[in-house]
Design a protein around this motif. Sequence first.
Motif, PDB file in Angstrom:
ATOM      1  N   THR A  38       0.962   3.883   1.905  1.00 10.61           N
ATOM      2  CA  THR A  38       1.630   4.285   3.141  1.00 10.61           C
ATOM      3  C   THR A  38       2.917   3.499   3.363  1.00 10.61           C
ATOM      4  O   THR A  38       3.953   4.064   3.722  1.00 10.61           O
ATOM      5  CB  THR A  38       0.642   4.128   4.327  1.00 10.61           C
ATOM      6  OG1 THR A  38      -0.319   5.185   4.219  1.00 10.61           O
ATOM      7  CG2 THR A  38       1.315   4.208   5.679  1.00 10.61           C
TER       8      THR A  38
ATOM      9  N   GLU B 210      -8.439  19.103  -0.865  1.00 15.92           N
ATOM     10  CA  GLU B 210      -7.151  18.671  -1.436  1.00 15.92           C
ATOM     11  C   GLU B 210      -6.075  19.708  -1.153  1.00 15.92           C
ATOM     12  O   GLU B 210      -6.375  20.888  -0.954  1.00 15.92           O
ATOM     13  CB  GLU B 210      -7.252  18.460  -2.959  1.00 15.92           C
ATOM     14  CG  GLU B 210      -7.199  16.999  -3.410  1.00 15.92           C
ATOM     15  CD  GLU B 210      -5.899  16.259  -3.096  1.00 15.92           C
ATOM     16  OE1 GLU B 210      -4.887  16.906  -2.794  1.00 15.92           O
ATOM     17  OE2 GLU B 210      -5.902  15.008  -3.167  1.00 15.92           O
TER      18      GLU B 210
ATOM     19  N   THR C 198       0.791  -1.243   0.000  1.00 14.54           N
ATOM     20  CA  THR C 198       0.000   0.000   0.000  1.00 14.54           C
ATOM     21  C   THR C 198       0.820   1.289   0.000  1.00 14.54           C
ATOM     22  O   THR C 198       2.004   1.287   0.332  1.00 14.54           O
ATOM     23  CB  THR C 198      -1.016   0.013   1.162  1.00 14.54           C
ATOM     24  OG1 THR C 198      -2.032   0.985   0.885  1.00 14.54           O
ATOM     25  CG2 THR C 198      -0.372   0.367   2.501  1.00 14.54           C
TER      26      THR C 198
HETATM   27  P1  NAI Z   1      -2.620   9.165  -2.972  1.00 18.67           P
HETATM   28  O1  NAI Z   1      -1.285   9.720  -2.677  1.00 18.67           O
HETATM   29  O2  NAI Z   1      -3.000   8.791  -4.366  1.00 18.67           O
HETATM   30  O3  NAI Z   1      -3.776  10.141  -2.435  1.00 18.67           O
HETATM   31  C1  NAI Z   1      -3.741  10.852  -1.230  1.00 18.67           C
HETATM   32  C2  NAI Z   1      -4.219  12.271  -1.544  1.00 18.67           C
HETATM   33  O4  NAI Z   1      -4.400  12.991  -0.324  1.00 18.67           O
HETATM   34  C3  NAI Z   1      -3.206  13.060  -2.385  1.00 18.67           C
HETATM   35  O5  NAI Z   1      -3.810  13.525  -3.578  1.00 18.67           O
HETATM   36  C4  NAI Z   1      -2.783  14.203  -1.473  1.00 18.67           C
HETATM   37  O6  NAI Z   1      -2.522  15.397  -2.182  1.00 18.67           O
HETATM   38  C5  NAI Z   1      -3.999  14.337  -0.556  1.00 18.67           C
HETATM   39  N1  NAI Z   1      -3.705  14.989   0.718  1.00 18.67           N
HETATM   40  C6  NAI Z   1      -2.570  14.926   1.481  1.00 18.67           C
HETATM   41  N2  NAI Z   1      -2.678  15.704   2.571  1.00 18.67           N
HETATM   42  C7  NAI Z   1      -3.907  16.264   2.517  1.00 18.67           C
HETATM   43  C8  NAI Z   1      -4.613  17.172   3.359  1.00 18.67           C
HETATM   44  N3  NAI Z   1      -4.050  17.668   4.476  1.00 18.67           N
HETATM   45  N4  NAI Z   1      -5.875  17.537   3.006  1.00 18.67           N
HETATM   46  C9  NAI Z   1      -6.436  17.076   1.862  1.00 18.67           C
HETATM   47  N5  NAI Z   1      -5.808  16.211   1.016  1.00 18.67           N
HETATM   48  C10 NAI Z   1      -4.560  15.826   1.339  1.00 18.67           C
HETATM   49  O7  NAI Z   1      -2.756   7.879  -2.021  1.00 18.67           O
HETATM   50  P2  NAI Z   1      -3.849   6.702  -2.148  1.00 18.67           P
HETATM   51  O8  NAI Z   1      -3.277   5.610  -2.963  1.00 18.67           O
HETATM   52  O9  NAI Z   1      -5.144   7.303  -2.494  1.00 18.67           O
HETATM   53  O10 NAI Z   1      -3.862   6.162  -0.637  1.00 18.67           O
HETATM   54  C11 NAI Z   1      -4.355   6.964   0.437  1.00 18.67           C
HETATM   55  C12 NAI Z   1      -4.299   6.160   1.740  1.00 18.67           C
HETATM   56  O11 NAI Z   1      -5.186   5.050   1.671  1.00 18.67           O
HETATM   57  C13 NAI Z   1      -2.933   5.558   2.065  1.00 18.67           C
HETATM   58  O12 NAI Z   1      -2.752   5.583   3.460  1.00 18.67           O
HETATM   59  C14 NAI Z   1      -3.060   4.118   1.593  1.00 18.67           C
HETATM   60  O13 NAI Z   1      -2.131   3.275   2.222  1.00 18.67           O
HETATM   61  C15 NAI Z   1      -4.484   3.823   1.963  1.00 18.67           C
HETATM   62  N6  NAI Z   1      -5.185   2.759   1.225  1.00 18.67           N
HETATM   63  C16 NAI Z   1      -6.274   2.210   1.865  1.00 18.67           C
HETATM   64  C17 NAI Z   1      -7.013   1.225   1.265  1.00 18.67           C
HETATM   65  C18 NAI Z   1      -8.161   0.620   1.983  1.00 18.67           C
HETATM   66  O14 NAI Z   1      -8.668  -0.429   1.560  1.00 18.67           O
HETATM   67  N7  NAI Z   1      -8.645   1.191   3.066  1.00 18.67           N
HETATM   68  C19 NAI Z   1      -6.699   0.734  -0.093  1.00 18.67           C
HETATM   69  C20 NAI Z   1      -5.572   1.407  -0.697  1.00 18.67           C
HETATM   70  C21 NAI Z   1      -4.862   2.385  -0.064  1.00 18.67           C
END
Ligand code: NAI
Length: 479
Positions: free
Chosen positions: A205, A289, A203
């Motif tokens: 993170t 965002e 993932t």
């Molecule tokens: P990503 O990096 O594609 O998206 C995260 C977004 O959050 C980015 O666009 C970033 O600019 C934004 N962001 C950062 N700080 C922010 C703030 N203070 N306010 C608003 N937006 C902000 O990452 P992705 O792949 O979407 O993953 C996000 C999280 O979800 C990670 O922790 C990942 O490990 C987890 N994840 C969870 C899953 C689940 O089944 N629950 C599945 C896949 C990933």
Amino acid sequence: KVNGLEFAVADLRLAEAGRHQIRLAEHEMPGLMATRREYADTKPLRGARVAGSLHMTVQTAVLIETLVALGAEVRWVSCNIFSTQDEAAAAVVVGPGGTPEQPKGVPVFAWKGETLEDYWWCTEQLFQFGDNGPNMILDDGGDATLLVHKGVEFEKTGVVPEAGEDDPHEYQVILSTLRASLTADGKRFTRIAEDIKGVTEETTTGVHRLYEFAKTGELLFPAINVNDSVTKSKFDNKYGCRHSLVDGINRATDTLIGGKVALVAGYGDVGKGSAESLRGQGARVIITEVDPICALQAAMDGFQVTTLDDVVETADIFVTTTGNFNIITAEHMAKMKHQAIVGNIGHFDNEIDMAGLEKTPGIKKTEIKPQVHEYTFADGHSIIVLSEGRLLNLGNATGHPSFVMSNSFTNQTMAQIELFTKPGEYEKQVYVLPKHLDEKVARLHLDALGVKLTKLTKEQAAYIGVDVEGPYKPDHYRY
Ligand code: NAI
């Protein structure tokens, strides 16, 4: 220990129910099942001792049994205290040919509702393959990898430090787990790290943590970033969350989502799937965002983009998807509407300031049911917090469905084979799988959906400068 098999799960009698679900899941996981058939004779993971830390669900059971079919010896834990499906854990321990009295499967140390002490105890069990440690790690979020790195760091200095007063409780638990598990010669994790041929990380993170280690030169073994295979992050993170986010909210609250105002923090892959999920139920979705590109994408997709402070008093549902911390603070939660729903679908629980919420003067916590809590403020209004701020799609529901996880886990299996069978080809760096393997994963899932691919002619392939058999895109293409 029963029948020579070590394990710690809720109840082995759940194995039959788990096995039925695994059987149905296998049909929905064509990529993994094709991988089993492809390597049935050659067994490329023979000799691999895989320490796996990834949500112990039905889908993960199919992954574990695939690794075993490819020759690996496996030990498994969940990477979250609430994400285990107890029937899946039981079925994996019992194994296809075993019974609860005579289990013949894989050592699993995971149950739904662990404490943090339980969680790190379980993680430590991963490193005990008889007299050996593992020689491969399969990680989700990087906790197994972290334990080895911390262990080696403390073995170098010869002491496990005391946690500071301000350190989070979890860090204190990690330190005491390590204190109890370092060997007298002070070399246990150093030996384990030397044996490990590599880690494959699931993932965003965990991948972030790996790149940090690589940047500072601390990474102890090669790593494959499975998350950034296109057939992982552009599918599991997006379409998986599109399915499992509303599943979690519905099972937890049974509140009608249609017509409500839902705020999604973050518009990355998880945010895109989450926003679509809520919109699909008829919610009016608002995005926050920090990245102008993602903010513009959200706007072009038709969502209002604003700050949390602007809507904290009016939105009904709040979901964090950022992988960042302190997105929703205790002050925010105090300002929310009566019975606003607050949940996180990112990896760790610090996206929502749960510690701050618990310390709010006059706050009262009522358990509505496991993983659903009402917090009532001194003025009498309350909010509903899902999975104590941990990922709600796995805490309140059963995570992503099999078909999308088949894509992720086929990448995982290929990454394990790469690192285990080609140790000389990878440095202590972070790699992604080559594009032809990414395309192969997608290809393995087309038939099940009745997809018919168009074939390039030789002339067309030459015209756009690719091979008739692919890869069809340059590495920098973004999908
Ligand atoms: P990503 O990096 O594609 O998206 C995260 C977004 O959050 C980015 O666009 C970033 O600019 C934004 N962001 C950062 N700080 C922010 C703030 N203070 N306010 C608003 N937006 C902000 O990452 P992705 O792949 O979407 O993953 C996000 C999280 O979800 C990670 O922790 C990942 O490990 C987890 N994840 C969870 C899953 C689940 O089944 N629950 C599945 C896949 C990933």
